[in-house]
Design a protein around this motif. Structure first.
Motif, PDB file in Angstrom:
ATOM      1  N   GLN A  57       0.830  -1.210   0.000  1.00 62.04           N
ATOM      2  CA  GLN A  57       0.000   0.000   0.000  1.00 62.04           C
ATOM      3  C   GLN A  57       0.861   1.255   0.000  1.00 62.04           C
ATOM      4  OE1 GLN A  57       0.588  -1.804   2.581  1.00 62.04           O
ATOM      5  NE2 GLN A  57       0.346  -0.773   4.539  1.00 62.04           N
ATOM      6  N   CYS A  58       2.037   1.203   0.632  1.00 63.96           N
ATOM      7  CA  CYS A  58       2.947   2.354   0.639  1.00 63.96           C
ATOM      8  C   CYS A  58       3.554   2.558  -0.751  1.00 63.96           C
ATOM      9  CB  CYS A  58       4.054   2.145   1.669  1.00 63.96           C
ATOM     10  SG  CYS A  58       3.468   2.128   3.380  1.00 63.96           S
ATOM     11  N   GLN A  59       3.930   1.448  -1.393  1.00 61.02           N
ATOM     12  CA  GLN A  59       4.465   1.544  -2.748  1.00 61.02           C
ATOM     13  C   GLN A  59       3.428   2.128  -3.699  1.00 61.02           C
ATOM     14  OE1 GLN A  59       5.938  -2.577  -3.366  1.00 61.02           O
ATOM     15  NE2 GLN A  59       7.902  -1.617  -3.769  1.00 61.02           N
ATOM     16  N   THR A  60       2.180   1.677  -3.535  1.00 59.50           N
ATOM     17  CA  THR A  60       1.116   2.172  -4.399  1.00 59.50           C
ATOM     18  C   THR A  60       0.895   3.660  -4.193  1.00 59.50           C
ATOM     19  OG1 THR A  60      -0.004   0.021  -4.396  1.00 59.50           O
ATOM     20  CG2 THR A  60      -1.329   1.933  -5.005  1.00 59.50           C
ATOM     21  N   MET A  61       0.790   4.084  -2.943  1.00 61.58           N
ATOM     22  CA  MET A  61       0.538   5.496  -2.655  1.00 61.58           C
ATOM     23  C   MET A  61       1.703   6.377  -3.112  1.00 61.58           C
ATOM     24  SD  MET A  61      -2.473   5.653  -1.474  1.00 61.58           S
ATOM     25  CE  MET A  61      -2.928   4.199  -2.429  1.00 61.58           C
ATOM     26  N   GLN A  83      -1.988 -16.828   6.073  1.00 63.48           N
ATOM     27  CA  GLN A  83      -2.436 -16.735   7.467  1.00 63.48           C
ATOM     28  C   GLN A  83      -3.408 -15.579   7.707  1.00 63.48           C
ATOM     29  OE1 GLN A  83       1.400 -16.625   9.491  1.00 63.48           O
ATOM     30  NE2 GLN A  83       1.345 -18.855   9.745  1.00 63.48           N
ATOM     31  N   ARG A  84      -4.368 -15.435   6.790  1.00 61.61           N
ATOM     32  CA  ARG A  84      -5.454 -14.472   6.894  1.00 61.61           C
ATOM     33  C   ARG A  84      -4.983 -13.017   6.763  1.00 61.61           C
ATOM     34  NH1 ARG A  84      -8.781 -14.244  11.390  1.00 61.61           N
ATOM     35  NH2 ARG A  84     -10.505 -13.745   9.993  1.00 61.61           N
ATOM     36  N   ASN A  85      -3.750 -12.813   6.382  1.00 62.08           N
ATOM     37  CA  ASN A  85      -3.204 -11.466   6.247  1.00 62.08           C
ATOM     38  C   ASN A  85      -3.396 -10.973   4.808  1.00 62.08           C
ATOM     39  OD1 ASN A  85      -1.514  -9.199   5.868  1.00 62.08           O
ATOM     40  ND2 ASN A  85      -0.181  -9.861   7.523  1.00 62.08           N
ATOM     41  N   PRO A  86      -4.255  -9.969   4.579  1.00 67.09           N
ATOM     42  CA  PRO A  86      -4.514  -9.504   3.214  1.00 67.09           C
ATOM     43  C   PRO A  86      -3.283  -8.939   2.524  1.00 67.09           C
ATOM     44  CG  PRO A  86      -5.488  -8.004   4.815  1.00 67.09           C
ATOM     45  CD  PRO A  86      -5.040  -9.209   5.581  1.00 67.09           C
ATOM     46  N   LEU A  87      -2.417  -8.275   3.271  1.00 64.72           N
ATOM     47  CA  LEU A  87      -1.208  -7.722   2.666  1.00 64.72           C
ATOM     48  C   LEU A  87      -0.289  -8.826   2.169  1.00 64.72           C
ATOM     49  CD1 LEU A  87      -0.278  -4.771   5.055  1.00 64.72           C
ATOM     50  CD2 LEU A  87      -1.242  -4.655   2.769  1.00 64.72           C
ATOM     51  N   GLN A  88      -0.197  -9.894   2.946  1.00 63.91           N
ATOM     52  CA  GLN A  88       0.651 -11.004   2.529  1.00 63.91           C
ATOM     53  C   GLN A  88       0.084 -11.677   1.285  1.00 63.91           C
ATOM     54  OE1 GLN A  88       3.743 -11.893   3.707  1.00 63.91           O
ATOM     55  NE2 GLN A  88       3.654 -13.115   1.831  1.00 63.91           N
ATOM     56  N   VAL A 111      -1.617 -10.148  -1.072  1.00 64.34           N
ATOM     57  CA  VAL A 111      -1.269  -9.245  -2.176  1.00 64.34           C
ATOM     58  C   VAL A 111       0.163  -9.515  -2.638  1.00 64.34           C
ATOM     59  CG1 VAL A 111      -0.772  -6.842  -2.772  1.00 64.34           C
ATOM     60  CG2 VAL A 111      -2.890  -7.406  -1.598  1.00 64.34           C
ATOM     61  N   ILE A 112       1.076  -9.612  -1.695  1.00 69.35           N
ATOM     62  CA  ILE A 112       2.489  -9.837  -2.022  1.00 69.35           C
ATOM     63  C   ILE A 112       2.680 -11.187  -2.697  1.00 69.35           C
ATOM     64  CG2 ILE A 112       4.783 -10.172  -1.014  1.00 69.35           C
ATOM     65  CD1 ILE A 112       3.921  -8.182   1.197  1.00 69.35           C
ATOM     66  N   THR A 113       2.000 -12.208  -2.184  1.00 68.95           N
ATOM     67  CA  THR A 113       2.115 -13.556  -2.757  1.00 68.95           C
ATOM     68  C   THR A 113       1.600 -13.590  -4.186  1.00 68.95           C
ATOM     69  OG1 THR A 113       1.909 -14.605  -0.581  1.00 68.95           O
ATOM     70  CG2 THR A 113       1.381 -15.959  -2.506  1.00 68.95           C
ATOM     71  N   LEU A 114       0.438 -12.985  -4.424  1.00 66.21           N
ATOM     72  CA  LEU A 114      -0.097 -12.930  -5.780  1.00 66.21           C
ATOM     73  C   LEU A 114       0.866 -12.204  -6.713  1.00 66.21           C
ATOM     74  CD1 LEU A 114      -3.809 -12.040  -4.928  1.00 66.21           C
ATOM     75  CD2 LEU A 114      -3.070 -14.102  -6.135  1.00 66.21           C
ATOM     76  N   LYS A 124      -4.443  -5.529  -9.776  1.00 64.92           N
ATOM     77  CA  LYS A 124      -5.074  -6.840  -9.950  1.00 64.92           C
ATOM     78  C   LYS A 124      -5.030  -7.650  -8.656  1.00 64.92           C
ATOM     79  CE  LYS A 124      -5.263 -10.195 -13.666  1.00 64.92           C
ATOM     80  NZ  LYS A 124      -6.680  -9.933 -13.921  1.00 64.92           N
ATOM     81  N   ALA A 125      -3.913  -7.580  -7.949  1.00 67.17           N
ATOM     82  CA  ALA A 125      -3.799  -8.322  -6.689  1.00 67.17           C
ATOM     83  C   ALA A 125      -4.775  -7.786  -5.648  1.00 67.17           C
ATOM     84  CB  ALA A 125      -2.368  -8.237  -6.161  1.00 67.17           C
TER      85      ALA A 125
END
Length: 358
Positions: free
Chosen positions: A4-8, A178-183, A185-188, A211-212
């Motif tokens: 999210q920081c990279q995107t912003m 492990q239910r972490n949405p940020l992880q 995103v990174i995995t995708l 897309k992720a």
């Protein structure tokens, strides 16, 4: 750095440097009011809980049932193939059951599954050939889905990764995070090429993770109160459901304008204004980035100025109420209802404010 920081950061850099796209914040109020009218109409119709907690596009009869054991893998195929344009030259349109674009894709896959074709199973779709693809994605008038070979290659690639790394199911990919949405995103982004959205803008890498984020949003909405559900307390996902039709909404409300040079380029190369000929270009990155920026700004303005909505007091108090979900649903519903109207005004010159009509 977190996605999210990279995107912003990328958005901020592009918004400052953009040359062919202009943002008119003075016109934002009209769009904001239209979203509020949408919210109030749904409050009156007792639909406010639904539009604030799930994505309406996932409720069509062409999506899997939430209790379907194939749902996660089915959604993964839908989201992964939802790339590029579904429009064809010479005013031809690929349709399935009379539907276009993303919904035609959903209808084609649902039709195949109903006939016993296991389109959710990577063991099946990694072996698909062109002839089988043509049958699965055949259109109403014999028109083949655009970029068929490209989509076949995508299926081969993601299926191979699921089989090699996640025991053949996207469910294991979700669980690995492990239910972490940020992880997730990174995995995708790292594991699946179609989600690795890296562009070059002014000689710098640009990571938008569009897309992720959309895939993660859908997992969040589809598997609430389920063992596959994501913990949204970890990080709030921004509104980034953006495609060229959403940019049309911004243009229609005079929030987004293009330079004369860009307008001439689009008119010369893309008679349907689908922006497909701009894919990967500097101009397309400016359009996408500006649209994402505006969607996030709209989200922030609605939250700060109107808060939560309560039916009796005029404000809503449910702590799970999500304006980003409201905005996503507004974009989806508005373009479905007003498609013909949106097509009438396509492009606006940044310098003169003149609108070009098809």
């Amino acid at each position: 750095m977190q996605p999210q920081c990279q995107t912003m950061n990328a958005l901020a850099d592009i918004i400052k440097a953009k040359e062919d796209v202009s943002i008119d914040l003075c016109s934002m109020k009209n769009l904001e009011l239209e979203v509020l009218r949408y919210l109030y109409r749904n409050v009156k119709d007792e639909n406010y809980h639904q539009i604030g907690h799930t994505y309406m596009r996932l409720l069509s009869p062409f999506h899997p049932d939430k209790n379907d054991v194939r749902a996660a893998d089915w959604l993964f195929v839908l989201n992964t193939l939802n790339s590029g344009s579904f429009w064809l030259p010479n005013n031809e349109t690929w349709t399935v059951h009379g539907l276009t674009g993303y919904m035609a894709l959903c209808a084609a896959i649902k039709r195949a599954i109903d006939k016993g074709v296991p389109m959710w199973n990577p063991k099946f779709y990694t072996a698909l050939n062109e002839r089988a693809m043509e049958e699965i994605f055949r259109g109403d008038k014999g028109i083949t889905i655009p970029y068929l070979v490209e989509k076949m290659t995508i299926l081969h690639d993601i299926g191979t990764i699921l089989l090699d790394k996640y025991k053949g199911t996207f469910i294991n990919c979700i669980r690995s995070c492990q239910r972490n949405p940020l992880q997730l995103v990174i995995t995708l982004f790292n594991d699946f090429e179609p989600y690795h959205e890296k562009e070059i803008y002014n000689e710098k890498n640009v990571f938008l993770y569009t897309k992720a984020w959309i895939m993660v949003n859908d997992v969040w909405a589809f598997f609430k109160n389920h063992q596959l559900g994501l913990d949204m307390k970890i990080q709030k996902i921004p509104t980034i459901y953006v495609d060229y039709r959403v940019s049309r909404i911004f243009i229609y409300f005079k929030v987004l304008r293009y330079s004369k040079r860009l307008i001439d380029k689009i008119k010369e190369t893309d008679e349907d204004f689908s922006l497909d000929t701009l894919r990967g270009s500097k101009e397309e990155i400016e359009i996408r980035s500006s649209s994402i920026f505006l969607a996030n700004l709209l989200n922030k303005r609605l939250q700060s100025r109107h808060g939560k909505f309560d039916k009796e007091k005029g404000q809503y108090c449910d702590s799970t109420f999500d304006y980003s979900c409201i905005i996503d649903n507004f974009f989806w519903d508005y373009q479905q209802v007003n498609d013909a109207q949106l097509k009438k005004v396509e492009l606006c010159d940044v310098s003169t404010g003149h609108y070009y009509y098809k």
